[in-house]
Enzyme design. Structure first.
Site, PDB file in Angstrom:
ATOM      1  N   SER A  98      -9.949   2.443   2.620  1.00 52.38           N
ATOM      2  CA  SER A  98      -8.559   2.871   2.455  1.00 52.38           C
ATOM      3  C   SER A  98      -7.659   1.664   1.179  1.00 52.38           C
ATOM      4  O   SER A  98      -7.633   2.592   0.138  1.00 52.38           O
ATOM      5  CB  SER A  98      -8.007   3.868   2.496  1.00 52.38           C
ATOM      6  OG  SER A  98      -7.350   3.515   3.778  1.00 52.38           O
ATOM      7  N   SER A 127      -9.994  -0.489   7.170  1.00 57.12           N
ATOM      8  CA  SER A 127      -9.396  -0.154   5.862  1.00 57.12           C
ATOM      9  C   SER A 127      -8.325  -1.289   4.778  1.00 57.12           C
ATOM     10  O   SER A 127      -7.929  -1.770   4.239  1.00 57.12           O
ATOM     11  CB  SER A 127      -8.389   0.966   5.735  1.00 57.12           C
ATOM     12  OG  SER A 127      -9.245   1.836   5.442  1.00 57.12           O
ATOM     13  N   LYS A 159       0.890  -0.733  -0.052  1.00 56.76           N
ATOM     14  CA  LYS A 159      -0.144  -0.331  -0.186  1.00 56.76           C
ATOM     15  C   LYS A 159       0.987   1.325  -0.029  1.00 56.76           C
ATOM     16  O   LYS A 159       2.095   1.516   0.875  1.00 56.76           O
ATOM     17  CB  LYS A 159      -0.292  -0.783   1.189  1.00 56.76           C
ATOM     18  CG  LYS A 159      -2.239   1.072   1.748  1.00 56.76           C
ATOM     19  CD  LYS A 159      -3.305   0.566   2.732  1.00 56.76           C
ATOM     20  CE  LYS A 159      -3.736   2.253   2.591  1.00 56.76           C
ATOM     21  NZ  LYS A 159      -4.611   1.497   4.027  1.00 56.76           N
TER      22      LYS A 159
HETATM   23  N1  GLN Z   1     -13.017   4.492   7.002  1.00 58.86           N
HETATM   24  C1  GLN Z   1     -12.372   5.239   8.006  1.00 58.86           C
HETATM   25  C2  GLN Z   1     -12.219   6.087   7.713  1.00 58.86           C
HETATM   26  O1  GLN Z   1     -11.825   6.717   6.435  1.00 58.86           O
HETATM   27  C3  GLN Z   1     -11.030   3.982   8.086  1.00 58.86           C
HETATM   28  C4  GLN Z   1     -10.425   3.887   7.212  1.00 58.86           C
HETATM   29  C5  GLN Z   1      -8.524   3.041   7.402  1.00 58.86           C
HETATM   30  O2  GLN Z   1      -9.320   2.049   8.325  1.00 58.86           O
HETATM   31  N2  GLN Z   1      -8.003   4.069   7.007  1.00 58.86           N
HETATM   32  O3  GLN Z   1     -11.550   6.926   8.363  1.00 58.86           O
END
Ligand code: GLN
Length: 483
Positions: A151, A175, A76
């Site tokens: 994400s 995410s 990532k």
């Molecule tokens: N959807 C959540 C956020 O936008 C989690 C994102 C993540 O786990 N990086 O904060």
């Protein structure tokens, strides 16, 4: 060749059926051919991949072994990679080449992995759809009109489309697990402190945790083995021995106590997903598990608490991007304040700016007690709920997401609608617990995930349950059409 899992690749390399270099070439060609449909990579690292593959082949020829020796993966794009662009999905870091490798990257490289590239992601890991990336949205290989989740949407789409067997990802509020659910993968968020955050660009430091995304629990065990461990460079890393995760896969589920929280089946849950969750429960009962209804009474407060704490930490973490030290700098600043304002205003996208504003507000004098402190108290209540539940059960099971993957653009005008989709995943981050999502069926041709949660450091138990489930079901083997 591209259908092989990490475990199959390890066997094939050990049996000299193919070399890591051959496999790497096949996958690089496949990425070049198919990724334009998905947009799952921000950067490809062909030269590095081929040199790592050759080096791994040479190590094997010298008698070295190891499940990750010669295994192709991707990172990532928030894990720092020395000399390679590490963008975090942001214009702010579009020109940033990291001066060092993240601990996770260095550990996996030492184990012999081959880095094919850096995967697309929501900007600074903020989002649940991979639509906030400066590099454009990622498409779901199960239906190119739908989001892959976020994400870590790039890692998920690439692995689901068989562009590579596994990838690293991170999970601050879901995410890893949510994109795993949306793309028919297995994804594991470890216990907070299990995997080093050093060199992992921070979103919300008390919630962020790296982990594996792969097609099977067996492969998650292999990749997690290479990622986990104490790191003195990360002050929240925990000095606990790392068990042999692959050895934990084959335990019997006889007598395993599975808790199903009654709060999970509220009106917000798609009834078709509820049915698939019940089917997975029945499957595990057949394997000897005992099911018990439990309660997590404070779950309803978790989203508001998370969406105060995460932006608060983000507003502090992202203050380092000021146009002076790293990344984007605006043209012709008039003075220092203008440099700060325009570099940040032009370098960050809309969702990141929204979070910074919410977080700075929640931390400001006069509001800190009302928002941030209150959210921290709720965080403790959420953790206490889990501690009480784990006195009665070994595993908690439920849906990973309330709905399957939505259409691209469907939630763009309403950020809160997207936040609400995180309802089942964020509680594990607030409590620091390990969680896993595994494939459990389809709704309208789109994959559905079931989430398992376990007590601290019981990643092996999660992998054991998921592996046994995968020995008796075939959801995880389904391949998206066209890939
Ligand atoms: N959807 C959540 C956020 O936008 C989690 C994102 C993540 O786990 N990086 O904060």
């Amino acid at each position: 060749m591209h259908h092989m899992t990490l475990a199959e690749i390890a066997r094939g390399l050990a049996d000299k059926k193919f070399s890591s270099e051959e496999l790497t070439q096949v996958l690089l060609a496949r990425i070049a051919q198919l990724d334009p449909q998905l947009n799952s990579f921000i950067s490809l690292t062909q030269e590095l991949a081929l040199s790592q593959a050759k080096a791994a082949d040479a190590r094997r020829a010298n008698g070295e072994t190891g499940a990750l020796l010669g295994a192709p993966i991707a990172h990532k794009d928030l894990f720092c990679t020395q000399g390679i662009r590490t963008s975090c999905g942001s214009k702010m870091l579009d020109n940033f080449k990291a001066p060092y490798d993240a601990t996770v990257v260095a550990k996996l490289a030492a184990a012999g992995t081959v880095t094919l590239g850096k995967t697309n992601m929501d900007e600074f890991a903020m989002g649940s759809a991979n639509e906030s990336s400066y590099y454009g949205a990622v498409k779901n290989p199960w239906n190119l009109e739908h989001v892959p989740g976020g994400s870590s949407g790039g890692s998920a789409a690439a692995v689901a489309a068989r562009l590579l067997p596994a990838a690293t990802a991170t999970d601050t509020g879901g995410s890893i697990r949510q994109p795993a659910a949306f793309t028919n993968l297995t994804g594991l968020k470890p216990t907070y402190g299990r995997v080093s955050r050093w060199g992992m660009i921070a979103y919300a430091s008390s919630l962020d945790q790296g982990g594996p995304l792969a097609r099977t629990a067996e492969d998650c065990a292999i990749l997690l083995q290479g990622m986990a461990g104490f790191d003195p460079n990360d002050s929240t890393s925990i000095d606990e021995p790392v068990p042999d995760y692959s050895a934990s896969l084959n335990g019997s589920l006889q007598g395993l106590r599975i808790g199903v929280p009654k709060e999970y089946f509220s009106a917000g849950l798609d009834p078709r997903i509820a049915e698939l969750v019940h089917n997975s429960v029945k499957e595990l009962e057949k394997l000897g598990a005992v099911i018990k209804e439990i309660s997590l009474p404070n779950m309803q407060h978790a989203i508001p608490a998370y969406y105060v704490i995460a932006p608060a930490e983000a507003s502090s973490n992202l203050s380092r991007f000021d146009g002076v030290r790293f990344g984007y700098r605006c043209e012709n600043p008039e003075n220092l304040i203008d440099l700060y304002k325009r570099s940040r205003g032009e370098g960050f996208g809309a969702e990141v700016q929204r979070r910074i504003m919410v977080g700075a507000y929640a931390l400001s004098a006069g509001y800190y007690d009302a928002y941030y402190l209150k959210a921290q108290k709720i965080r403790r209540l959420v953790k206490n709920d889990f501690m009480a539940a784990f006195n009665e059960v070994d595993i908690i099971l439920g849906p990973t997401t309330p709905n399957p993957a939505w259409k691209l653009g469907a939630k763009n005008s309403d950020p809160v609608a997207e936040y609400l989709e995180d309802v089942y995943t964020i509680t594990a981050n607030l409590a620091g617990l390990p969680g896993l999502s595994m494939p459990a069926g389809f709704v309208d041709g789109l994959p559905v995930g079931v989430q398992l949660l376990a007590p601290y450091f019981q990643e092996g138990r999660l992998l054991n349950v998921a592996h046994q489930y995968q020995l008796h079901t075939d959801w995880h083997t389904r391949t998206p059409q066209g890939f």
